[in-house]
Design a protein around this motif. Sequence first.
Motif, short mmCIF file in Angstrom:
data_model
loop_
_atom_site.label_atom_id
_atom_site.label_comp_id
_atom_site.label_asym_id
_atom_site.label_seq_id
_atom_site.Cartn_x
_atom_site.Cartn_y
_atom_site.Cartn_z
N VAL A 1 -5.29 7.59 2.61
CA VAL A 1 -5.73 6.71 1.53
C VAL A 1 -4.52 5.92 1.05
O VAL A 1 -3.47 6.50 0.74
N HIS A 2 -4.68 4.61 1.03
CA HIS A 2 -3.69 3.71 0.44
C HIS A 2 -4.17 3.32 -0.95
O HIS A 2 -5.35 2.99 -1.11
N VAL B 1 -8.10 2.22 -0.49
CA VAL B 1 -8.81 2.17 0.78
C VAL B 1 -8.63 3.51 1.49
O VAL B 1 -7.52 4.04 1.53
N ARG B 2 -9.71 4.01 2.07
CA ARG B 2 -9.62 5.19 2.93
C ARG B 2 -9.78 4.72 4.37
O ARG B 2 -10.84 4.23 4.77
N GLY C 1 0.83 -1.20 0.00
CA GLY C 1 0.00 0.00 0.00
C GLY C 1 0.86 1.25 0.00
O GLY C 1 1.79 1.38 0.81
N LEU C 2 0.57 2.17 -0.91
CA LEU C 2 1.26 3.46 -0.97
C LEU C 2 0.28 4.56 -0.58
O LEU C 2 -0.84 4.62 -1.09
N ILE D 1 -13.81 1.45 0.41
CA ILE D 1 -13.00 0.42 -0.23
C ILE D 1 -13.29 0.49 -1.72
O ILE D 1 -14.42 0.35 -2.15
N GLY D 2 -12.23 0.72 -2.50
CA GLY D 2 -12.35 0.70 -3.96
C GLY D 2 -11.76 -0.59 -4.50
O GLY D 2 -11.50 -1.53 -3.76
N SER D 3 -11.53 -0.63 -5.80
CA SER D 3 -10.95 -1.85 -6.38
C SER D 3 -9.48 -2.00 -6.02
O SER D 3 -8.98 -3.11 -5.85
#
Length: 145
Positions: A119-120, A98-99, A65-66, A93-95
């Motif tokens: 946000v990653h 993540v927030r 995760g960045l 949660i997106g594809s």
Amino acid sequence: MSTAKPQPEGRAAYKAFRTIGTRWMDNDAYGHVNNVVYYSWFDTVVNAHLIEQGALDIHRGETIGLVIETQCNYFAPVAFPQVVEGGLRVAHIGSSSVRYEVGLFLAGEPLTVAKGHFVHVYVDRDTRRPTALPRRLREVLDALR
């Protein structure tokens, strides 16, 4: 964009908690914890939870995760030797993103002294291109909603 002034939140707004001891070096010249330390606490709360839940392997995992966005609101000062409890929840949660939202509480206190988010975007370790969230990570994230 909301123009409402951010307000402290209670513990019930968060799903998981981690205790963090302040350190002597966390205090700045003004006698309270410096703002940059809060971002370190956010990282600690999120990543320790993910590692402990088997959702993140920082040494051998194919997905990392960045951080692409961070923000923090401060409500009350913290100073060494106080103990902080970080509350964690997932707001989105997106594809591949993540927030995370983190609330910081003084030990045993009912309201946040600070709260923020980051946000990653999850990427392939080698190519650094966005990648779908691994199954175990998604399971752990869903439990934090």
